[in-house]
Design a protein around this motif. Structure first.
Motif, PDB file in Angstrom:
ATOM      1  N   UNK A  91      20.449  40.402  37.647  1.00 29.84           N
ATOM      2  CA  UNK A  91      20.289  40.083  36.222  1.00 29.84           C
ATOM      3  C   UNK A  91      18.969  39.330  36.089  1.00 29.84           C
ATOM      4  N   UNK A  92      18.122  39.835  35.194  1.00 31.71           N
ATOM      5  CA  UNK A  92      16.758  39.307  35.074  1.00 31.71           C
ATOM      6  C   UNK A  92      16.534  38.736  33.678  1.00 31.71           C
ATOM      7  N   UNK A  93      16.067  37.511  33.632  1.00 33.83           N
ATOM      8  CA  UNK A  93      15.760  36.857  32.349  1.00 33.83           C
ATOM      9  C   UNK A  93      14.450  37.425  31.803  1.00 33.83           C
ATOM     10  N   UNK A  98      10.543  38.872  35.169  1.00 34.94           N
ATOM     11  CA  UNK A  98      11.283  37.650  34.826  1.00 34.94           C
ATOM     12  C   UNK A  98      12.033  37.116  36.041  1.00 34.94           C
ATOM     13  N   UNK A  99      12.579  35.903  35.905  1.00 36.73           N
ATOM     14  CA  UNK A  99      13.309  35.346  37.043  1.00 36.73           C
ATOM     15  C   UNK A  99      14.783  35.740  36.993  1.00 36.73           C
ATOM     16  N   UNK A 100      15.443  35.675  38.145  1.00 37.05           N
ATOM     17  CA  UNK A 100      16.853  36.036  38.210  1.00 37.05           C
ATOM     18  C   UNK A 100      17.677  35.035  37.412  1.00 37.05           C
ATOM     19  N   UNK A 101      18.791  35.515  36.863  1.00 39.07           N
ATOM     20  CA  UNK A 101      19.592  34.647  35.993  1.00 39.07           C
ATOM     21  C   UNK A 101      21.074  34.861  36.243  1.00 39.07           C
ATOM     22  N   UNK A 102      21.835  33.810  35.951  1.00 38.68           N
ATOM     23  CA  UNK A 102      23.295  33.892  35.916  1.00 38.68           C
ATOM     24  C   UNK A 102      23.646  34.094  34.441  1.00 38.68           C
ATOM     25  N   UNK A 103      24.329  35.197  34.085  1.00 40.47           N
ATOM     26  CA  UNK A 103      24.544  35.452  32.652  1.00 40.47           C
ATOM     27  C   UNK A 103      25.323  34.353  31.935  1.00 40.47           C
ATOM     28  N   UNK A 104      26.052  33.533  32.696  1.00 41.46           N
ATOM     29  CA  UNK A 104      26.796  32.443  32.055  1.00 41.46           C
ATOM     30  C   UNK A 104      26.005  31.140  32.011  1.00 41.46           C
ATOM     31  N   UNK A 105      24.824  31.135  32.570  1.00 43.81           N
ATOM     32  CA  UNK A 105      24.040  29.886  32.587  1.00 43.81           C
ATOM     33  C   UNK A 105      22.558  30.217  32.419  1.00 43.81           C
ATOM     34  N   UNK A 106      22.265  30.949  31.371  1.00 46.21           N
ATOM     35  CA  UNK A 106      20.878  31.381  31.145  1.00 46.21           C
ATOM     36  C   UNK A 106      20.086  30.251  30.489  1.00 46.21           C
ATOM     37  N   UNK A 107      18.901  30.007  31.004  1.00 41.71           N
ATOM     38  CA  UNK A 107      18.016  29.035  30.369  1.00 41.71           C
ATOM     39  C   UNK A 107      17.376  29.715  29.155  1.00 41.71           C
ATOM     40  N   UNK A 108      17.819  29.332  27.968  1.00 42.89           N
ATOM     41  CA  UNK A 108      17.338  30.011  26.755  1.00 42.89           C
ATOM     42  C   UNK A 108      16.188  29.265  26.087  1.00 42.89           C
ATOM     43  N   UNK A 109      15.785  28.160  26.684  1.00 43.30           N
ATOM     44  CA  UNK A 109      14.627  27.438  26.138  1.00 43.30           C
ATOM     45  C   UNK A 109      13.369  28.155  26.616  1.00 43.30           C
ATOM     46  N   UNK A 110      12.553  28.596  25.681  1.00 42.69           N
ATOM     47  CA  UNK A 110      11.340  29.336  26.041  1.00 42.69           C
ATOM     48  C   UNK A 110      10.174  28.360  26.135  1.00 42.69           C
ATOM     49  N   UNK A 111       9.473  28.404  27.269  1.00 39.55           N
ATOM     50  CA  UNK A 111       8.335  27.503  27.478  1.00 39.55           C
ATOM     51  C   UNK A 111       7.025  28.270  27.282  1.00 39.55           C
ATOM     52  N   UNK A 112       5.942  27.496  27.256  1.00 41.31           N
ATOM     53  CA  UNK A 112       4.626  28.119  27.144  1.00 41.31           C
ATOM     54  C   UNK A 112       4.348  29.002  28.356  1.00 41.31           C
TER      55      UNK A 112
END
Ligand SMILES: Cc1cc2nc3c(=O)[nH]c(=O)nc-3n(C[C@H](O)[C@H](O)[C@H](O)COP(=O)(O)OP(=O)(O)OC[C@H]3O[C@@H](n4cnc5c(N)ncnc54)[C@H](O)[C@@H]3O)c2cc1C
Length: 381
Positions: free
Chosen positions: A216-218, A269-283
Motif C-alpha cells: 500500500x503506497x501513500x 510514495x512511501x509505504x503505508x498502513x491503511x489504518x494509520x495513514x499520515x494524511x498531513x501533507x508537507x511541503x
C-alpha cells in the motif's frame, strides 16, 4: 431470502460490483466499513483520468472500451455527470515506455491518435513545455471521471434496484460454510452463496492467509492555481501524463473548480498502513509536483492551493488482481496498482460474472491471483 452475493467494500470496485449484481436481479448485500464516497481509501480526490491508448499494455484496451459505455449507462441511470471527455496527451521521449507503449496500444487497436513534435505541441497545447527530445501523443479517447460522485452513483443505483448496503461496519472474517460463505462483520454473520472482495488497500489485512505480495503506497495529490483558468478548463486542457526519463511520471487533470488544475506524481510514495495513514501533507510531499509545474507548466503557479492523500494498492507487476482466491466461492477484485478507476464499471461486471457464472466474456486471465502462486505466496481458491 437467500443472499446470492455479498460484496465486501463499497468503494470503487465494490460499488460497481453491487450495481451489476443488483442489475442482474441478484439478492445482493454490500458491506462497507465507512460510507460510499469516503476519503480514506483509493477512490477520492475529485478527479480520475481515463485514457484508451494504454501504455501499460494493449490487453487493457478492450476493457476500457467496454468500460466507457458503462460509464454512460451509470450516468443515465443516476442522472449525474461522471465522465467528461477531454482528450489526452502522453508526453515524453518517443522511445520511452509511456509514448511507445501508448502508440503500441493505439496501433494494435486502430485508435485515433497523433504524434506532435515540440513546436506543434506548444502551438496546440501551450499549457505544456516540452523538451526538444520529447513528443506528445494526442488521443481522443481520454477524459476525466468524478470518483466520489461515481461511487455514490453506483451504490445508490444498487440500493434503488434492491441491493442492501450495510455501512459503518468492518468485515473481520470470510469463511467457507455449507451454503457458500459466512462473512463476519460487527457481531453479525452474513451468509451468501458467494462473496466478492473489493477491499482495496485493506485486502492484505482481510485475507492475510493468502500471503498476497501487495504493498500500500501513500500518494499525494496537489492542485495548482491557473493564471488563466479558462486555459485549464476541461474543454481546453486534456488530461496528461508526462514521462520524466528515470523519474516517476507526472500527470495532471483539468480544473474542475474553475481555478486550480490537479498535478501529481505517479508512484514514488512511501509505504503505508491503511489504518494509520499520515494524511498531513508537507511541503516535502508536494515539492516534486511543484518542481514539475515550475519547469513544464507555464500557466500554473507552482504554489499548492490544496492537497490530499490517497492510497495505491500495488502488485509486484502493477497489474490487477482479479479472480478466485482464498476460501471457495470467493472472488477478489482489487490491487489496481494506481490505475484501476477507469475500469471500475467493467470490473464490477467481471466480478459478478466470475462470482456467479465462473467465467466472463472479458479477458482478465492476465490478472489472475494464481500468477503469484508460483512464488508460493498465494493459494488460489
Ligand atoms: C491519488 C490517486 C490517483 C489515481 N488516479 C487514477 C487515475 O487517474 N485513473 C485511474 O484509472 N485510476 C487512478 N487511481 C487508481 C484508482 O483510484 C484505484 O485503482 C481504485 O480506486 C481502487 O479501487 P478499490 O475498490 O480497489 O479500492 P477503494 O476504492 O479504496 O475501495 C475499497 C473499499 O473497501 C472498503 N473496505 C476495505 N476493507 C473492508 C472491510 N474489512 N470491511 C468493510 N469494508 C472494507 C474500504 O473502506 C473501501 O471503501 C488513482 C489512485 C490514487 C490513490
Amino acid at each position: 431470502m437467500t443472499t446470492d452475493v455479498i460484496v465486501i467494500g463499497a468503494g470503487t470496485m465494490g460499488s460497481m460490483a453491487l450495481w451489476h449484481a443488483a442489475r442482474r436481479g441478484l439478492a445482493a448485500v454490500g458491506i462497507e466499513q465507512f460510507a460510499p464516497g469516503h476519503d480514506r481509501g483509493s477512490g477520492h480526490g475529485e478527479s480520475r483520468m481515463t485514457r484508451t491508448a494504454y501504455f501499460e499494455g494493449p490487453e487493457y484496451v478492450p476493457l476500457i472500451q467496454a468500460a466507457l459505455p458503462l460509464w454512460r449507462e451509470l450516468e443515465a441511470e443516476a442522472g449525474a455527470e461522471l465522465l467528461t471527455m477531454t482528450g489526452g496527451l502522453m508526453i515524453g521521449p518517443p522511445a520511452g515506455e509511456l509514448v511507445s507503449g501508448a502508440l503500441r496500444s493505439a496501433r494494435a487497436h486502430g485508435l485515433a491518435c497523433e504524434v506532435l513534435g515540440p513546436a506543434e505541441a506548444a502551438a496546440r497545447f501551450p499549457q505544456h513545455r516540452l523538451a526538444a527530445d520529447e513528443v506528445a501523443l494526442w488521443e481522443e479517447g481520454a477524459g476525466v471521471l468524478r470518483p466520489e460522485r461515481a461511487i455514490r452513483a453506483a451504490a445508490g443505483r444498487a440500493v434503488a434496484l434492491g441491493a442492501e448496503l450495510v455501512t459503518g461496519v468492518r468485515v473481520t472474517a470470510i469463511e467457507a460454510d455449507a451454503g457458500g460463505v459466512a462473512v463476519r462483520a460487527g457481531g453479525t454473520v452474513y451468509r451468501a452463496r458467494r462473496a466478492i472482495v473489493c477491499a482495496g488497500p485493506w485486502l492484505g489485512r482481510l485475507l492475510p492467509d493468502l500471503g498476497l505480495p501487495l504493498t500500500v503506497e501513500r500518494q499525494v495529490m496537489a492542485w495548482f492555481p491557473a493564471a488563466d483558468p479558462s486555459a485549464f478548463a476541461p474543454d481546453r486542457f486534456p488530461v496528461f501524463v508526462h514521462d520524466r526519463a528515470g523519474r516517476p511520471a507526472a500527470y495532471g487533470l483539468p480544473a474542475l473548480d474553475g481555478a486550480t488544475a490537479k498535478v501529481a506524481i505517479h508512484h514514488g510514495g512511501r509505504l503505508a498502513d491503511p489504518d494509520a495513514v499520515d494524511r498531513a501533507v508537507t511541503e516535502a510531499d508536494t515539492a516534486p509536483a511543484a518542481a514539475f509545474v515550475a519547469q513544464t507548466m507555464p500557466g500554473l503557479t507552482p504554489a499548492v492551493a490544496r492537497s490530499a492523500v490517497c492510497l495505491y494498492t500495488n502488485t509486484p507487476d502493477l497489474h490487477f488482481l482479479v479472480g478466485a482466491a482464498g476460501p471457495p466461492n470467493v472472488t477478489v477484485v482489487s490491487a489496481c496498482s494506481g490505475h484501476g478507476f477507469k475500469f471500475a464499471p467493467v470490473m464490477g461486471e467481471v466480478a459478478v460474472d466470475l462470482a456467479v457464472d465462473g467465467r466472463t466474456r472479458h479477458d482478465v486471465a492476465g490478472f489472475s491471483p494464481a500468477r503469484f502462486a508460483a512464488s508460493g505466496r498465494v493459494s488460489p481458491g
